[in-house]
Structures are given as structure tokens and as C-alpha cells.
Design an enzyme around this catalytic site. Structure first.
Site, PDB file in Angstrom:
ATOM      1  N   ASP A  75      45.254  32.612  33.988  1.00  0.00           N
ATOM      2  CA  ASP A  75      45.089  31.515  33.025  1.00  0.00           C
ATOM      3  C   ASP A  75      45.833  31.839  31.727  1.00  0.00           C
ATOM      4  O   ASP A  75      46.105  33.006  31.430  1.00  0.00           O
ATOM      5  CB  ASP A  75      43.598  31.317  32.696  1.00  0.00           C
ATOM      6  CG  ASP A  75      42.785  30.924  33.919  1.00  0.00           C
ATOM      7  OD1 ASP A  75      43.364  30.377  34.865  1.00  0.00           O
ATOM      8  OD2 ASP A  75      41.568  31.199  33.907  1.00  0.00           O
TER       9      ASP A  75
HETATM   10  N1  URA Z   1      39.984  34.191  37.352  1.00  0.00           N
HETATM   11  C1  URA Z   1      39.996  33.366  36.282  1.00  0.00           C
HETATM   12  O1  URA Z   1      39.030  32.672  36.030  1.00  0.00           O
HETATM   13  N2  URA Z   1      41.092  33.341  35.521  1.00  0.00           N
HETATM   14  C2  URA Z   1      42.188  34.114  35.759  1.00  0.00           C
HETATM   15  O2  URA Z   1      43.157  34.046  35.013  1.00  0.00           O
HETATM   16  C3  URA Z   1      42.152  34.959  36.865  1.00  0.00           C
HETATM   17  C4  URA Z   1      41.045  34.990  37.649  1.00  0.00           C
END
Ligand code: URA
Length: 246
Positions: free
Chosen positions: A105
């Protein structure tokens, strides 16, 4: 890779567009094995020929592998009209076909493999391969022991099935900081898992993917090439071996 046109060789190595590199060739800026070559179609051996651009030696790479410590605020994409991407951070890249293996993310930090090795990426991302991914998580409140157990069994994040068993380790620094290891990679998976037990992720950082561990000397935004050993172990771990696959 064998023999390819000189203009393709140069364009593949990021010296410019096909038109731009043709100009360089015609201007006499490129030599092969000590001879100035002015024909863009000149057949160049990517393995054995010594190619110089403005007297600087080039080496032809077919595959590139970078480990990035992704900083917050950049998106895990190859291109974006508005946002800075993880590819924008890899200044030394030669290949134009690099991509991030999986997504973190925008507000997540940590290990991101960037390569153009599609076969390896496929193996690492395939749900069937059950590749471990470990994350450091800071939560909005302490993680109760029962909730850690629930995460280790499987929780409902609104998919058809419960999540696969995860592994939770308290860091020992505070009850709000844990390491979680999961084998899946659904959208926002870690955040949704903690939400499912009534908690909230306030900081997330990926520490490893399969055998590949984040090099802690890399500050957020920094990257380095993978070593040959890291590449070999990753292929072994993910069950891919170029010599048998191709
Ligand atoms: N899980 C998440 O919620 N975000 C990420 O970036 C990676 C794994």
C-alpha cells in the site's frame, strides 16, 4: 541472448529511444570491440562484444533484480499519472520492463522486489506456492493474546474462506508491536486481518518475502541489486529454476 541490432542493444540498456540511439550511432559515439560502428543495424553479440558509449563500457543485462526499501508515499505501480511510483526511485535501472513483485500500500514501507523476471514473480505470487511474507506491525492498541490466537487460526475478512493460519510474534518492545507472517497476499490483507479482531494497523513494514530479507542498511527510498546468492535462493525457495523451466 545472442546477437541483436546495435540500436536495440543501446535502447534496451536505457541510452535513449530507438531514434535517439540511432543518432548517437550515426554521430560515431559508439564503438564495438574497439571500432566505431555507424550502422544501427550492426549485429552485436550481447555476451561477448565490448560496447562503449562515449568511451564508457556498457554491459548488456537481460534480467535485473533490485531490492527496494519502499518508503511511504509512493505507489507500487510501474506508471502513474499523478503519483510517484516505486519504479521512479530506481535511478540505475537499465531495463524498461521492470515491475514490482506484488503490491505494498502507499502508506506501507519495506521490502519490495523489482525485476523483469516474470517467471520468478509468478512463482513468488502464486497462491499455490504459499510463500511466507513477514511484516512488522504497529497497532492502535495492544494485541490481546486471544486475538493473536484467532489470527493464528484464521479470521473472516469478508472473503469466501477464512484467512490461512498466520504466525504472530510479539516484538517484546510493546504489546502494540508484533511481527506477522502470512502466506497469502489479498488486497490490504494485513490491515483487514487486524480489523477483523477489532484492532487497527497504524504502521506496516514488510521485512521478508520467501528467502529474501530486507537489508536493514537500506533507508526508506534506498535500493540495491540482489546478490547472485539471493537470486539463486529465491528461485530455489519459490520452486523455479530457469534451467528446467525454459
Ligand atoms: N497487507 C496490507 O494490508 N498492506 C500491505 O501493503 C501489505 C500487506
Amino acid at each position: 541472448m545472442g546477437k541483436i541490432r546495435l540500436d536495440k542493444y543501446l535502447a534496451d540498456m536505457g541510452l535513449g529511444t530507438r531514434t535517439e540511439v540511432k543518432k548517437k550511432i550515426r554521430k560515431g559515439q559508439i564503438s564495438v570491440n574497439g571500432m566505431v560502428i555507424k550502422e544501427p543495424e550492426y549485429k552485436t553479440d550481447t555476451e561477448t562484444d565490448v560496447v562503449l558509449a562515449d568511451n564508457q563500457p556498457l554491459s548488456y543485462e537481460t534480467m535485473e533484480y533490485y531490492m527496494l526499501n519502499k518508503p511511504q508515499g509512493v505507489v507500487s505501480a510501474t506508471e502513474d499519472r499523478k503519483e510517484k511510483t516505486v519504479l521512479d526511485l530506481i535511478l540505475s535501472k537499465k531495463r524498461k520492463d521492470l515491475f514490482p513483485v506484488g503490491r505494498l500500500d502507499k502508506d506501507t514501507e519495506g521490502l519490495l522486489l523489482i525485476t523483469n523476471d516474470g517467471a520468478l514473480a509468478h512463482q513468488l505470487l502464486s497462491p499455490k506456492k504459499h510463500v511466507d511474507k513477514q511484516y512488522f506491525v504497529r497497532l492502535s492498541k495492544p494485541l490481546e493474546k486471544e486475538d493473536a490466537k484467532k489470527l493464528e487460526t484464521g479470521v473472516d475478512i469478508g472473503e469466501d474462506t477464512l484467512t490461512m493460519p498466520a504466525k504472530i510474534v510479539y516484538t517484546g518492545q510493546s504489546e502494540e508491536e508484533v511481527l506477522i507472517t502470512i502466506q497469502e497476499g489479498k488486497y490490504h490483507q494485513v490491515k483487514r486481518m487486524f480489523q477483523a479482531v477489532g484492532n487497527q494497523v497504524v504502521f506496516l513494514k514488510r521485512l521478508s518475502m520467501g528467502s529474501l530479507k530486507l537489508d536493514e542498511t537500506l533507508k526508506p527510498g534506498e535500493y540495491r541489486l540482489l546478490t547472485q546468492e539471493e537470486i539463486a535462493r529465491l528461485r530455489e525457495h519459490a520452486g523455479t529454476d530457469k534451467s528446467s523451466d525454459f
